[in-house]
Design an enzyme around this catalytic site. Structure first.
Site, PDB file in Angstrom:
ATOM      1  N   GLU A  12       4.419 -36.508  68.982  1.00  0.00           N
ATOM      2  CA  GLU A  12       4.987 -35.572  69.954  1.00  0.00           C
ATOM      3  C   GLU A  12       4.282 -35.560  71.308  1.00  0.00           C
ATOM      4  OE1 GLU A  12       7.643 -33.985  69.771  1.00  0.00           O
ATOM      5  OE2 GLU A  12       8.160 -33.584  67.704  1.00  0.00           O
TER       6      GLU A  12
ATOM      7  N   SER B 289      -5.682  10.366  23.700  1.00  0.00           N
ATOM      8  CA  SER B 289      -7.066  10.622  23.284  1.00  0.00           C
ATOM      9  C   SER B 289      -8.105  10.024  24.222  1.00  0.00           C
ATOM     10  CB  SER B 289      -7.292  10.068  21.871  1.00  0.00           C
ATOM     11  OG  SER B 289      -6.486  10.748  20.935  1.00  0.00           O
TER      12      SER B 289
END
Length: 688
Positions: A73, A333
Site C-alpha cells: 500500500e 445450611s
C-alpha cells in the site's frame, strides 16, 4: 510553468476548502471492549452504528502484516508527508496511458482521510480532496497515530472495521500472531471488502491474497518459498463469533460505566473459559431446565478471578440470561459455620463441646433435621460436619440472630428477610436471602481468619480493597469473627468428607440445601482461593432430590482442580487454640448449655408443655372431620403426657406428643394436658 503551478495551487486550495474541517471524533467511536486482568479480550460490543470497530495499538499487530501492508500500500509511509509524489506521478502516467484511473497513488494517510470523511471517490477532484486532507492529518498527527487510525477504520466486509475485528471474525484470534497467508488476506481485503469477503467469495479473496503475496516477494519481504506455503493455506469459510466470556458481568459493567470504552476486570480469561465449560457440562448432567453458577476469588487480594452466571447465556431452556451469581436465594445450611463461629468467639463452645441433638421447641418453632432423625449427644464438630439442624438452631438461640446479622453487616453483606421482618432462628436453616457473591464474600472472611475483605471485579479497585483491610480502627469494624473462632470453624470444615470421585484435593468446605430442594450450594476455600457453586432453577421451583453434596459439591471440587493442581495451605492454628478431646476442655466447655439449662446440674430443663392444636377458643366444623377422629397436638413438656377431655383421660402413646380423640356430639369441650413433671396446659374449643 508559473501558470501551471498557479493552477495546481488553486485546485489544491479549492480541494482543501471542499474537504471542510478535520473531524477526528469518528475515529474515537470504537467498540466498547471488556478485557481481563492481562488485557485479553473478554467481550466486545458493536458501535452505535452496529459495527465491530475494536481499538488496536500498532505494537499489538503481527510485524509481518505491517511489512506486507507497507509493501503493498505505501512503501514510503514513514518518509512522505501525506502524499507520495512518486506514487502520484505513476498514477498520472498510468491514467494517461490507459485513459482511466488504474491506481490512485493513495498513501495510507490518504486512505485514512477517505475513511474519516466516509467518501470513496475515484475522480480527480476526489483525489485532490484526499491529498489535502492527508497533508492536514500529517500536520496534526504522528505516523503512529495515523497508522493506528488505519488499523482501526479499514473496512473488511460487512460490519467489520479494523484489523483486530477482521482477525477475530475470520481467524478466531487476535492479530498479534498471524500466518503469512492470514497477513496477506488482511492486506488485500480493504481494497474491495465486499467483493473479496472470504466467507462469501472465497476464490476472489484467494486471488487477492495471492497478489499481495507476489508483491511481498517482489519487495523482498518474504521469500518465494514462504509465498508458496502461504498460498496453500485454507481460506476461512465463515465468520467466527466474537468472544463472549462472562456475559452477565460484562453487560453489568458496561451499563454501570457508560463513558468508558475499555473496561479492565480482575477476571482471568483462561480460568473463566474453563469454568464456563465446567458449569455447562455439570448442568447437562444434573437435568433439564437446571441452572448453575460459580465464583472464584483470591481472598488474599479480594479479586474475583472467574464468575459464571449460568450454564449458557443463550440457553433459554435454562433461563441462561438470568445471572444467578446476583440472584437472592435461600442459603440453606451454608450459614451454620458462622453461627458456631460466634459461639466459639464468645467462649460458649469448642468444636469438641458436646451438644444434644433431640426434639426441641422454641415457642412455636420446632426445627427438624434433614433426615428427620435425632442423633443424641454429639460433638459440635460432628454437628457441623454432618450439618445437623437442631444443634445449629440451639446455638443460634443463645448467640442471637440479630448478632449474626450484625456481623454480616460488618463484613459488607446485608441479609434480607420477607417484608423487612426481624431475623429469626430460621436463619440457621437458610431463613434469609443472600446471593452467591455475598456468600463468597462471607467465606472469604473465614478463609482470612475472620478478617473481611470486599470482593472486586474491576482491576482498578484492587488497591482500594486491600487498603481497607490495612486500616486499624478503634474497633474491629470489618471483622466477621475472631481469628481463633475462624480457625476452629476451618479446622472442622477441612475434614468434611469429599463427594465421590472428587478431584480438587482437600480444602475447607460446606454444602447446603434450601427448603423444598430449590437451591444446592457448595462453598470452599484453601489458603488463597475461595470458590462458591450454586445449582437450582432460576424460577425458584423445586428440583426433586437436589442436594448440595451431590449437585454443587462436584462442581466445587472440579473448579478447584482447574484452578491449580496443588492446594495452598490453610492458616495455621493461633497460639491460644485448644487442641484435644472433650476431656481436655475446661468444665464450662465440656457440654453445651441452653438458656433453659439448670446452672446447678447443667442438665436441660424441658420447656413447658403447650397445646398447639386445637387453639384456645377455636371452632371446628364437624363436617370437616368427615367422621374421623380429631388429632390433638402438644409441644414441649417431659414425656409421657396425660390427656383429658372434660376431665376424662384419653388413651395415648407415652412416646409421642400427639393423640387422637373421637368427638361424640357437637358442643364445647375443655382439653387438658399434663407432662411427666406435672406442668399443664388447657384450652377450650367447640365442635360445630
Amino acid at each position: 510553468m508559473l501558470a501551471g503551478a498557479g493552477t495546481a495551487y488553486s485546485l489544491y486550495c479549492k480541494a482543501f476548502a471542499d474537504a471542510g474541517p478535520l473531524l477526528l471524533e469518528q475515529a474515537k467511536a470504537t467498540s466498547v471492549t471488556v478485557v481481563d486482568r492481562n488485557h485479553r479480550l473478554l467481550r466486545a460490543f458493536t458501535t452505535s452504528e452496529g459495527n465491530w470497530r475494536l481499538p488496536l495499538d500498532p505494537k499489538d499487530v503481527d510485524p509481518k502484516y505491517l511489512k506486507m501492508l507497507f509493501a503493498f500500500e505505501d512503501k514510503r509511509f514513514y518518509s512522505h508527508h501525506g502524499v507520495d509524489p512518486k506514487a502520484v506521478a505513476r498514477a498520472v502516467l498510468q491514467m494517461l496511458r490507459h485513459g482511466r484511473i488504474v491506481s490512485g497513488g493513495s498513501t495510507l494517510t490518504m486512505q485514512v482521510a477517505r475513511l474519516l470523511d466516509g467518501k470513496h471517490e475515484r475522480t480527480a477532484n476526489g483525489k485532490l480532496r484526499q491529498m489535502a486532507r492527508a497533508i492536514e492529518l500529517e500536520r496534526k498527527l504522528s505516523k503512529t497515530q495515523i497508522l493506528e487510525l488505519y488499523l482501526r477504520l479499514a473496512p473488511f466486509g460487512g460490519n467489520l472495521e479494523g484489523v483486530r475485528a477482521a482477525s477475530l471474525a475470520y481467524f478466531g484470534k487476535e492479530p498479534t500472531r498471524l500466518s503469512l497467508g492470514e497477513c496477506a488476506l488482511l492486506v488485500a481485503l480493504p481494497q474491495s471488502p465486499e467483493q473479496r469477503r472470504p466467507d462469501r467469495y472465497p476464490e476472489a479473496a484467494r486471488r487477492a491474497r495471492n497478489r499481495v503475496l507476489a508483491r511481498a516477494v517482489a519487495a523482498r519481504v518474504i521469500t518465494q518459498a514462504d509465498a508458496a506455503r502461504a498460498r496453500t493455506e485454507r481460506m476461512p469459510k465463515a465468520r467466527y463469533a466474537f468472544p463472549m466470556f462472562a456475559p452477565h458481568l460484562t453487560e453489568e459493567q458496561v451499563a454501570a460505566h457508560p463513558k468508558e470504552h475499555i473496561i479492565r476486570l480482575t477476571l482471568d480469561r483462561n480460568l473463566q473459559a474453563n469454568l464456563e465449560k465446567l458449569v455447562a457440562e455439570h448442568a447437562q448432567l444434573i437435568g433439564d431446565k437446571v441452572s448453575a453458577a460459580v465464583i472464584v476469588a483470591n481472598h488474599q487480594t479480594g479479586e474475583i478471578l472467574a464468575e459464571v452466571g449460568s450454564p449458557g447465556y443463550m440457553d433459554s431452556e435454562r433461563q441462561g440470561a438470568v445471572d444467578m451469581t446476583t440472584a437472592i436465594r435461600s442459603p440453606g445450611s451454608t450459614l451454620k459455620p458462622f453461627i458456631y463461629g460466634l459461639a466459639f468467639e464468645a467462649g460458649l463452645a469448642h468444636p469438641e463441646t458436646l451438644i444434644d441433638d433431640r426434639p426441641t421447641r422454641f415457642g412455636t418453632y420446632a426445627p427438624k433435621n434433614f433426615d428427620e432423625n435425632f442423633h443424641g449427644t454429639v460433638s459440635i464438630r460432628e454437628a457441623l460436619e454432618q450439618s445437623y439442624n437442631i444443634p445449629a438452631v440451639r446455638v443460634l438461640a443463645r448467640v442471637g440472630p440479630g448478632k449474626l446479622v450484625g456481623r454480616f453487616h460488618r463484613a459488607g453483606v446485608e441479609a434480607r428477610f420477607p417484608d423487612k421482618s426481624e431475623p429469626t432462628l430460621a436463619m440457621a436453616l437458610g431463613g434469609t436471602g443472600l446471593t452467591l457473591e455475598e456468600l463468597t464474600q462471607l467465606y472469604a472472611a473465614l478463609a482470612r481468619g475472620g478478617d473481611s475483605i470486599a470482593l472486586v471485579h474491576r482491576f482498578d479497585e484492587r488497591a482500594r480493597a486491600l487498603a481497607a483491610t490495612r486500616v486499624k480502627p478503634l474497633v474491629n469494624a470489618h471483622r466477621l469473627m475472631s481469628p481463633l473462632a475462624a480457625w476452629y470453624v476451618t479446622d472442622v470444615l477441612k475434614d468434611a468428607p469429599p463427594p465421590p470421585n472428587a478431584k480438587g484435593g482437600r480444602f475447607a468446605y460446606k454444602t447446603g440445601t434450601s427448603y423444598g430442594y430449590r437451591d444446592a450450594w457448595a462453598i470452599g476455600y484453601d489458603g488463597k482461593y475461595v470458590v462458591a457453586a450454586w445449582v437450582g432453577k432460576p424460577d425458584n421451583s423445586s428440583v426433586p432430590g437436589i442436594l448440595g453434596r451431590t449437585a454443587a459439591a462436584p462442581i466445587l471440587f472440579d473448579a478447584f482442580a482447574r484452578i491449580s493442581e496443588k492446594r495452598v495451605p490453610l492458616q495455621s492454628a493461633p497460639a491460644n487454640a485448644i487442641r484435644g478431646t472433650n476431656a481436655d476442655l475446661p468444665a464450662p466447655l465440656k457440654r453445651w448449655r441452653d438458656p433453659g439449662d439448670d446452672p446447678a446440674t447443667g442438665r436441660f430443663i424441658e420447656p413447658p408443655v403447650l397445646i398447639s392444636f386445637p387453639p384456645d377458643q377455636s371452632e371446628i366444623e364437624e363436617s370437616d372431620l368427615g367422621g374421623d377422629p380429631l388429632v390433638l397436638k402438644a409441644d414441649g413438656g417431659a414425656l409421657p403426657l396425660t390427656w383429658l377431655v372434660d376431665g376424662a383421660p384419653i388413651t395415648s402413646d407415652p412416646h409421642t406428643r400427639d393423640v387422637t380423640w373421637q368427638p361424640r356430639d357437637p358442643g364445647f369441650a375443655k382439653l387438658t394436658v399434663i407432662d411427666a413433671n406435672g406442668r399443664t396446659d388447657r384450652v377450650s374449643f367447640r365442635i360445630r
